[in-house]
Design a protein around this motif. Structure first.
Motif, PDB file in Angstrom:
ATOM      1  N   PRO A  71      51.365 -75.768  76.517  1.00  0.00           N
ATOM      2  CA  PRO A  71      52.191 -76.087  75.573  1.00  0.00           C
ATOM      3  C   PRO A  71      52.716 -74.987  74.672  1.00  0.00           C
ATOM      4  N   ASN A  72      52.152 -73.787  74.719  1.00  0.00           N
ATOM      5  CA  ASN A  72      52.425 -72.777  74.242  1.00  0.00           C
ATOM      6  C   ASN A  72      53.539 -71.683  75.109  1.00  0.00           C
ATOM      7  N   LEU A  73      53.192 -71.671  76.431  1.00  0.00           N
ATOM      8  CA  LEU A  73      53.599 -70.660  77.240  1.00  0.00           C
ATOM      9  C   LEU A  73      54.509 -71.232  78.320  1.00  0.00           C
ATOM     10  N   ALA A  74      54.394 -72.524  78.508  1.00  0.00           N
ATOM     11  CA  ALA A  74      55.260 -73.096  79.607  1.00  0.00           C
ATOM     12  C   ALA A  74      56.820 -72.888  79.309  1.00  0.00           C
ATOM     13  N   GLU A  75      57.613 -72.964  80.166  1.00  0.00           N
ATOM     14  CA  GLU A  75      59.196 -72.590  79.895  1.00  0.00           C
ATOM     15  C   GLU A  75      60.024 -73.909  80.345  1.00  0.00           C
ATOM     16  N   ALA A  76      59.364 -74.902  80.797  1.00  0.00           N
ATOM     17  CA  ALA A  76      59.883 -76.203  81.144  1.00  0.00           C
ATOM     18  C   ALA A  76      60.864 -76.670  79.923  1.00  0.00           C
ATOM     19  N   PRO A  77      61.956 -77.027  80.018  1.00  0.00           N
ATOM     20  CA  PRO A  77      62.947 -77.422  78.953  1.00  0.00           C
ATOM     21  C   PRO A  77      62.079 -78.598  78.283  1.00  0.00           C
ATOM     22  N   ARG A 128      58.285 -77.747  71.659  1.00  0.00           N
ATOM     23  CA  ARG A 128      57.878 -76.679  70.437  1.00  0.00           C
ATOM     24  C   ARG A 128      59.086 -76.486  69.455  1.00  0.00           C
ATOM     25  N   ALA A 129      60.269 -76.802  69.777  1.00  0.00           N
ATOM     26  CA  ALA A 129      61.122 -76.722  68.675  1.00  0.00           C
ATOM     27  C   ALA A 129      61.129 -77.728  67.741  1.00  0.00           C
ATOM     28  N   LEU A 130      60.563 -79.007  68.112  1.00  0.00           N
ATOM     29  CA  LEU A 130      60.330 -80.088  67.047  1.00  0.00           C
ATOM     30  C   LEU A 130      59.050 -80.024  66.086  1.00  0.00           C
ATOM     31  N   MET A 131      58.154 -79.275  66.853  1.00  0.00           N
ATOM     32  CA  MET A 131      56.785 -78.881  66.162  1.00  0.00           C
ATOM     33  C   MET A 131      57.245 -77.942  65.032  1.00  0.00           C
ATOM     34  N   ARG A 132      58.073 -76.850  65.521  1.00  0.00           N
ATOM     35  CA  ARG A 132      58.491 -75.935  64.501  1.00  0.00           C
ATOM     36  C   ARG A 132      59.353 -76.404  63.380  1.00  0.00           C
ATOM     37  N   ARG A 133      60.272 -77.441  63.746  1.00  0.00           N
ATOM     38  CA  ARG A 133      61.054 -78.149  62.622  1.00  0.00           C
ATOM     39  C   ARG A 133      60.180 -78.848  61.815  1.00  0.00           C
ATOM     40  N   TYR A 134      59.277 -79.581  62.246  1.00  0.00           N
ATOM     41  CA  TYR A 134      58.662 -80.636  61.356  1.00  0.00           C
ATOM     42  C   TYR A 134      57.325 -80.478  60.964  1.00  0.00           C
ATOM     43  N   HIS A 135      56.570 -79.376  61.692  1.00  0.00           N
ATOM     44  CA  HIS A 135      55.181 -78.887  61.273  1.00  0.00           C
ATOM     45  C   HIS A 135      55.189 -77.408  61.522  1.00  0.00           C
ATOM     46  N   PRO A 136      55.717 -76.628  60.733  1.00  0.00           N
ATOM     47  CA  PRO A 136      55.567 -75.222  61.010  1.00  0.00           C
ATOM     48  C   PRO A 136      54.629 -74.632  60.676  1.00  0.00           C
ATOM     49  N   GLY A 137      53.932 -73.787  61.717  1.00  0.00           N
ATOM     50  CA  GLY A 137      52.569 -73.339  61.608  1.00  0.00           C
ATOM     51  C   GLY A 137      51.536 -74.024  62.155  1.00  0.00           C
ATOM     52  N   ARG A 159      43.667 -68.802  78.150  1.00  0.00           N
ATOM     53  CA  ARG A 159      44.686 -70.002  78.625  1.00  0.00           C
ATOM     54  C   ARG A 159      44.428 -70.810  79.867  1.00  0.00           C
ATOM     55  N   PHE A 160      44.681 -72.100  80.011  1.00  0.00           N
ATOM     56  CA  PHE A 160      44.372 -72.457  81.091  1.00  0.00           C
ATOM     57  C   PHE A 160      45.620 -72.318  82.079  1.00  0.00           C
ATOM     58  N   GLU A 161      45.489 -71.817  83.157  1.00  0.00           N
ATOM     59  CA  GLU A 161      46.067 -71.187  84.169  1.00  0.00           C
ATOM     60  C   GLU A 161      46.255 -72.343  85.551  1.00  0.00           C
ATOM     61  N   ALA A 162      47.384 -72.870  85.981  1.00  0.00           N
ATOM     62  CA  ALA A 162      47.397 -73.662  87.072  1.00  0.00           C
ATOM     63  C   ALA A 162      46.567 -73.148  88.293  1.00  0.00           C
ATOM     64  N   MET A 163      45.940 -73.789  89.009  1.00  0.00           N
ATOM     65  CA  MET A 163      45.445 -73.384  90.355  1.00  0.00           C
ATOM     66  C   MET A 163      45.849 -73.861  91.441  1.00  0.00           C
ATOM     67  N   SER A 164      46.811 -75.103  91.388  1.00  0.00           N
ATOM     68  CA  SER A 164      47.343 -75.659  92.259  1.00  0.00           C
ATOM     69  C   SER A 164      48.599 -76.317  91.662  1.00  0.00           C
TER      70      SER A 164
END
Length: 405
Positions: free
Chosen positions: A300-306, A312-321, A395-400
């Protein structure tokens, strides 16, 4: 409605509260549920300007509150944009009054349905979902996306389930552990309830098939325990090369802290299902490094999927920090999926039209959070697939890639 079961012990048609679960059979006991559907939709469920939704109030339980935060994130954004077809989404919930958490959650769901007449129920996950799903079927009120894999109701019109089922997940992970990582002695630390006992029994039932020995098992009674050094030392004495954690976040964190204190480095830790989240597993000192699991969602912190960037944008908007994690990401994506059903159902909203609308969803695009989602009248399971992952550098990295058991 008759009750049937899947190969992992899941209830397939009609669910009830349970106290124990083996890999192949559940003893089912229903307490206090009257199987009489509401004759008509409550007038309080939908009005000219609102739709009333039932959720749990704040519980003080980390995963539950984070899941619901993600769902409320979607509701808040929708309401700020004018609602759905001109109606605001109003959430109603009640705090647990004390006593057994499962009983309190089911009682609150019953109150929301029978007294408040909510349009549908969101989440009510964990072991409580078993009783809530039974209530939903009896009252013909939709129950959407409980955070659990203990409920499997493909033939149940009013229940829609969420993430990969434990029967399939356990087979994927046991195959990976034995064939790829060479596990031969597997132990387990588990919650002392239906969730933990499922994985304990599953571990025992698959030992011959995959060629390992069950080294030992330890049950944790408290959801937020103190020091677990003695419990982990006892498990270590059984000489496992691998330990499965079928526990809750606070239990897992204490277990990892005890592992660090014992300097227990020659063991592979395995997280089960929704436990696979960095926020609780990654303890100081790196004791959790190398933990493997079956991830349900990208980072949830690093993935670049739209879809994750939108979260992340909504979390920053409504729950900053506020820290981002897979629990609130879960709530966000399944909140979006519930919203899709409301939008498809249109302005002339009834529960039956809503269920029909949900069943019309084909190849729904979550923006990369989930594989494409499709429903039908015989398939209400949103997400059958996950992926193997490993904790590396915190961080959990995908292995498959996505694996559908």
């Amino acid at each position: 409605m008759p009750m049937t079961r899947g190969p992992g012990g899941e209830v397939l048609l009609q669910m009830t509260r349970v106290r124990g679960l083996s890999a192949w059979l559940v003893r089912v006991i229903v307490v206090g549920l009257v199987a009489t559907p509401l004759e008509a939709q409550s007038p309080t469920a939908v009005s000219a300007d609102r739709v009333l939704i039932g959720m749990e109030a704040e519980t003080g339980v980390f995963p539950v509150d984070e899941e619901n935060l993600g769902m409320r994130l979607v509701i808040r954004e929708v309401n700020d944009a004018g609602g759905v077809h001109g109606r605001a989404l109003e959430v109603r919930g009640y705090p647990r009054a004390g006593g057994a958490a499962v009983d309190q959650a089911v009682a609150n769901a019953r109150r929301l349905v029978d007294e408040d007449g909510v349009f549908f129920l969101l989440n009510f996950g964990g072991p409580a979902a078993v009783g809530v799903a039974e209530l939903a079927m009896a009252r013909e009120v939709p129950h959407l996306f409980p955070h659990t894999a203990l409920v499997t109701m493909d033939g149940g019109r009013y229940v829609f389930t969420s993430y990969p089922r434990y029967a399939g997940e356990s087979l994927v992970m046991l195959e990976h552990l034995t064939e790829t990582r060479g596990a031969r002695r597997i132990g387990i630390v588990h919650a002392a309830n239906i969730y933990g006992e499922y994985f304990r029994d599953r571990l025992g039932s698959q030992a011959t098939r995959f060629g390992y020995a069950v080294a030992g098992a330890h049950a944790l009674e408290e959801r937020d325990p103190g020091d677990l050094s003695d419990a982990m030392a006892a498990l270590r004495a059984t000489r496992p090369d691998t330990v499965v954690m079928a526990v809750y976040p606070a239990q897992a964190r204490r277990g990892m802290e005890a592992k660090a204190a014992l300097a227990w480095d020659d063991v592979t830790m395995v997280s089960s299902g929704p436990l696979t989240d960095e926020q609780y597993l990654d303890v100081p000192g790196g004791a959790a490094e190398g933990t493997v699991g079956f991830c349900h969602y990208p980072d949830p912190n690093l993935a670049e999927a739209p879809g994750i960037e939108a979260y992340r944008a909504l979390m920053r908007r409504y729950h900053p920090g506020h820290p981002m994690n897979r629990y609130s990401l879960y709530g966000y994506v399944f909140g979006r999926l519930a919203l899709e059903g409301l939008e498809r159902a249109g302005r002339d909203l009834t529960r039956e039209r809503f269920v029909d609308a949900m069943e019309s969803i084909r190849e729904w695009d979550s923006g990369g959070i989930l594989p494409p989602v499709s429903f039908s009248s015989t398939d209400h399971h949103a997400q059958p697939a996950g992926f193997i992952c490993e904790l590396r550098d915190g961080r959990f990295e995908a292995m498959s890639g996505w694996i559908e058991p």
